[in-house]
Scaffold this motif. Structure first.
Motif, PDB file in Angstrom:
ATOM      1  N   LYS A  67       0.795  -1.256  -0.083  1.00 10.79           N
ATOM      2  CA  LYS A  67      -0.067  -0.098   0.225  1.00 10.79           C
ATOM      3  C   LYS A  67       0.788   1.323   0.004  1.00 10.79           C
ATOM      4  O   LYS A  67       0.349   2.480  -0.006  1.00 10.79           O
ATOM      5  CB  LYS A  67      -0.852   0.031   1.147  1.00 10.79           C
ATOM      6  N   ILE A  68       2.240   1.096   0.256  1.00 11.46           N
ATOM      7  CA  ILE A  68       3.089   2.322   0.066  1.00 11.46           C
ATOM      8  C   ILE A  68       3.315   2.768  -1.270  1.00 11.46           C
ATOM      9  O   ILE A  68       3.778   1.792  -2.165  1.00 11.46           O
ATOM     10  CB  ILE A  68       4.343   2.034   0.966  1.00 11.46           C
ATOM     11  N   VAL A  69       3.216   3.980  -1.848  1.00 14.47           N
ATOM     12  CA  VAL A  69       2.909   4.468  -3.133  1.00 14.47           C
ATOM     13  C   VAL A  69       4.831   5.012  -3.588  1.00 14.47           C
ATOM     14  O   VAL A  69       4.859   4.926  -4.401  1.00 14.47           O
ATOM     15  CB  VAL A  69       2.284   5.496  -3.651  1.00 14.47           C
ATOM     16  N   LEU A  70       5.667   5.460  -2.219  1.00 10.63           N
ATOM     17  CA  LEU A  70       6.765   5.968  -2.841  1.00 10.63           C
ATOM     18  C   LEU A  70       7.694   5.074  -3.115  1.00 10.63           C
ATOM     19  O   LEU A  70       8.026   4.127  -2.685  1.00 10.63           O
ATOM     20  CB  LEU A  70       7.356   6.564  -1.253  1.00 10.63           C
ATOM     21  N   PRO A  71       8.266   5.270  -4.244  1.00  7.92           N
ATOM     22  CA  PRO A  71       9.007   4.118  -4.835  1.00  7.92           C
ATOM     23  C   PRO A  71      10.430   4.152  -4.301  1.00  7.92           C
ATOM     24  O   PRO A  71      11.010   5.083  -3.971  1.00  7.92           O
ATOM     25  CB  PRO A  71       8.963   4.720  -6.712  1.00  7.92           C
ATOM     26  N   GLY A  72      11.118   2.852  -4.519  1.00 11.24           N
ATOM     27  CA  GLY A  72      12.466   2.554  -4.288  1.00 11.24           C
ATOM     28  C   GLY A  72      12.788   1.963  -2.982  1.00 11.24           C
ATOM     29  O   GLY A  72      12.131   2.639  -1.965  1.00 11.24           O
ATOM     30  N   LYS A  73      13.658   0.997  -3.089  1.00 16.87           N
ATOM     31  CA  LYS A  73      13.721   0.399  -1.747  1.00 16.87           C
ATOM     32  C   LYS A  73      14.654   1.204  -0.638  1.00 16.87           C
ATOM     33  O   LYS A  73      14.332   1.030   0.363  1.00 16.87           O
ATOM     34  CB  LYS A  73      14.915  -0.875  -2.220  1.00 16.87           C
ATOM     35  N   HIS A  74      15.494   1.995  -1.286  1.00 18.40           N
ATOM     36  CA  HIS A  74      16.115   3.106  -0.187  1.00 18.40           C
ATOM     37  C   HIS A  74      15.150   3.880   0.533  1.00 18.40           C
ATOM     38  O   HIS A  74      15.379   4.156   1.515  1.00 18.40           O
ATOM     39  CB  HIS A  74      16.822   3.974  -1.169  1.00 18.40           C
ATOM     40  N   ASN A  75      13.863   4.213  -0.100  1.00 18.65           N
ATOM     41  CA  ASN A  75      12.828   4.972   0.840  1.00 18.65           C
ATOM     42  C   ASN A  75      12.254   4.160   2.058  1.00 18.65           C
ATOM     43  O   ASN A  75      11.784   4.850   2.639  1.00 18.65           O
ATOM     44  CB  ASN A  75      11.801   5.531  -0.238  1.00 18.65           C
ATOM     45  N   LEU A  76      12.434   3.069   1.905  1.00 19.37           N
ATOM     46  CA  LEU A  76      11.846   2.215   3.016  1.00 19.37           C
ATOM     47  C   LEU A  76      12.801   2.614   4.248  1.00 19.37           C
ATOM     48  O   LEU A  76      11.840   2.697   5.388  1.00 19.37           O
ATOM     49  CB  LEU A  76      11.904   0.734   2.817  1.00 19.37           C
ATOM     50  N   GLU A  77      13.900   2.633   4.415  1.00 18.50           N
ATOM     51  CA  GLU A  77      14.440   3.213   5.617  1.00 18.50           C
ATOM     52  C   GLU A  77      13.947   4.545   6.049  1.00 18.50           C
ATOM     53  O   GLU A  77      13.770   4.717   7.043  1.00 18.50           O
ATOM     54  CB  GLU A  77      16.054   3.271   5.300  1.00 18.50           C
ATOM     55  N   ASN A  78      13.902   5.652   4.858  1.00 19.56           N
ATOM     56  CA  ASN A  78      13.360   6.872   5.310  1.00 19.56           C
ATOM     57  C   ASN A  78      11.951   6.583   6.079  1.00 19.56           C
ATOM     58  O   ASN A  78      11.461   7.323   6.838  1.00 19.56           O
ATOM     59  CB  ASN A  78      13.146   7.741   3.974  1.00 19.56           C
TER      60      ASN A  78
END
Length: 451
Positions: A273-284
């Motif tokens: 359900k998270i729309v922000l792309p990129g694996k790196h953004n998971l840490e953010n």
């Protein structure tokens, strides 16, 4: 309650360097009754900020940094964050044991609101923005400030106990702090950056660690458990430690388990359900959830933000599709780590636009991340270095242009439908552009011209 603004009344303060932060600090301290001398290298005739301050009766010296500025009584030097500590006036002040601070220290002294401070080599702006959005509709009003745009001391001056300040902080700003202690301090990651300023990775890490150096056991330090350097740094924090990780289960903080994001063992949202792309953004995202929950954000607001927030301008920003090619603006990628993260966010073939200010580093660390790159368009001082790495990585199409505006049509002509055209320079912009924002805006305009 004692008004902390009284700390500066009657004090002799040297403002070293204007720009946004110095200008804001000068106006603020003048209003508090400080006795100011303002010094900026831009000649007075060309310096509108200096003229405005002089009109207020402030003593202004422009055109250089004379050492005579240190003669007489000085209680504080407030320096622009970009001025290095090798500057003769800064060195001279420190030798005389005069406190050299940035406007962030002023903000910490005067703020009536709790502060959430966010720092790290990458992801600061995205994380700061996420926290600000997550805290909307909570008990306290979020005020977003710092390196993200609005000068922190300006925001702190108007903030009340009913507010919470969410501040993006750079290592340059944090080096000039002494008593600054945010209620919640976030340290996202550490990567070799700004070593031309700090001199070594150890000094760079120490500057970042200033964010929690003065915290108390009543405060919180939110940190990346997966980063070994950060784990070592936070051992010195006296605050409650709240870890986050995409790789391990952190029951005291934020983590991912079975495709679901958790905070302190409470399910927050499924990854799908998270729309922000990129694996790196998971840490953010994990860092933002931690800070937001610790600061009173409502669960439904956090979920709403994660289900709708698609990114910040200049940070893997989707610009548009032209004849089947998707264009992304990641001009904020001013170092190799940021470009690694951007390249990892896509599964499609990539035409990469890269290059910029040469800080003396090489780009070999990019090689493992270039396997999806079918062509590379280079520009700026580092173009030859990036081209060498591209050749060694087996990229057959390598083209050099003069600037970002020229790179866009060349990238379009090199790409095919289904490709991603990605501006992710891996370098600062200052060899050709005033800011990374200007570089990104030029890229966006060039894409629109293609359309």
């Amino acid at each position: 309650m004692v008004d902390k603004r009284e700390e500066f009344k009657g004090k002799h303060v040297l403002i070293l360097g204007l720009a946004k932060s110095g200008f804001a600090a000068a106006k603020l301290l003048h209003s508090y009754g400080a006795i100011l001398t303002v010094n900026d290298r831009t000649p007075f005739e060309e310096n509108e900020q200096a003229k405005e301050l002089a009109d207020k009766g402030i003593h202004v010296i422009c055109g250089g940094h004379p050492l005579s500025l240190l003669d007489g009584r000085i209680d504080y030097v407030v320096k622009n964050p970009g001025i290095p500590y090798s500057n003769p006036i800064v060195k001279g002040a420190l030798e005389k044991n005069i406190p050299v601070i940035t406007e962030v220290e002023i903000a910490g002294i005067i703020s009536k609101a709790d502060i959430i401070g966010i720092t790290g080599s990458n992801g600061k702006t995205t994380t700061t923005t996420l926290i600000g959005e997550m805290l909307k509709n909570s008990a306290k009003r979020p005020l977003v400030a710092g390196n993200i745009g609005t000068v922190l001391c300006e925001v702190a001056d108007r903030a009340t106990e009913e507010d919470v300040i969410v501040a993006e902080l750079s290592s340059f700003q944090l080096m000039g702090t002494r008593t600054f202690h945010p209620k919640v301090a976030l340290l996202l990651n550490l990567f070799e950056a700004h070593l031309d300023y700090h001199g070594s990775m150890e000094d760079y890490g120490a500057a970042k660690a200033r964010i929690f150096a003065a915290q108390t056991p009543e405060d919180y330090t939110v940190y990346n458990e997966s980063d070994e350097r950060i784990r070592e740094l936070v051992k010195h924090s006296k605050a409650k430690k709240i870890p986050f990780s995409t790789k391990s289960i952190c029951e005291d903080g934020a983590y991912i388990k079975d495709g679901i994001v958790y905070f302190q063992n409470e399910a927050i949202i499924p990854l799908e359900k998270i729309v922000l792309p990129g694996k790196h953004n998971l840490e953010n995202i994990l860092a933002a959830i931690s800070a937001a929950r610790l600061s009173g954000a409502k669960q439904e607001q956090i979920v709403h933000v994660l289900a709708t927030f698609s990114g910040v301008k200049h940070r893997t920003q989707y610009v548009g599709t032209v004849e089947g090619r998707k264009f992304y603006n990641d001009s904020k990628a001013t170092n190799i780590l940021a470009t690694k993260a951007a390249l990892s966010a896509f599964n499609e073939p990539i035409v990469l636009l890269a290059g910029g200010l040469d800080r003396g580093n090489e780009f070999d660390d990019l090689k493992p991340y270039l396997n999806q790159v079918k062509a590379i368009i280079t520009f700026g001082q580092t173009a030859p270095k990036i081209e060498r790495v591209a050749r060694e990585a087996g990229i057959e199409v390598i083209k050099r242009v003069d600037n970002v505006e020229e790179a866009v049509p060349v990238a379009y002509g090199t790409s095919s439908p289904g490709d991603v055209v990605l501006l992710s320079p891996a370098c600062a912009s200052w060899d050709q552009y005033k800011t990374f924002e200007q570089r990104g805006d030029i890229f966006i305009d060039a894409v629109h011209k293609l359309k």
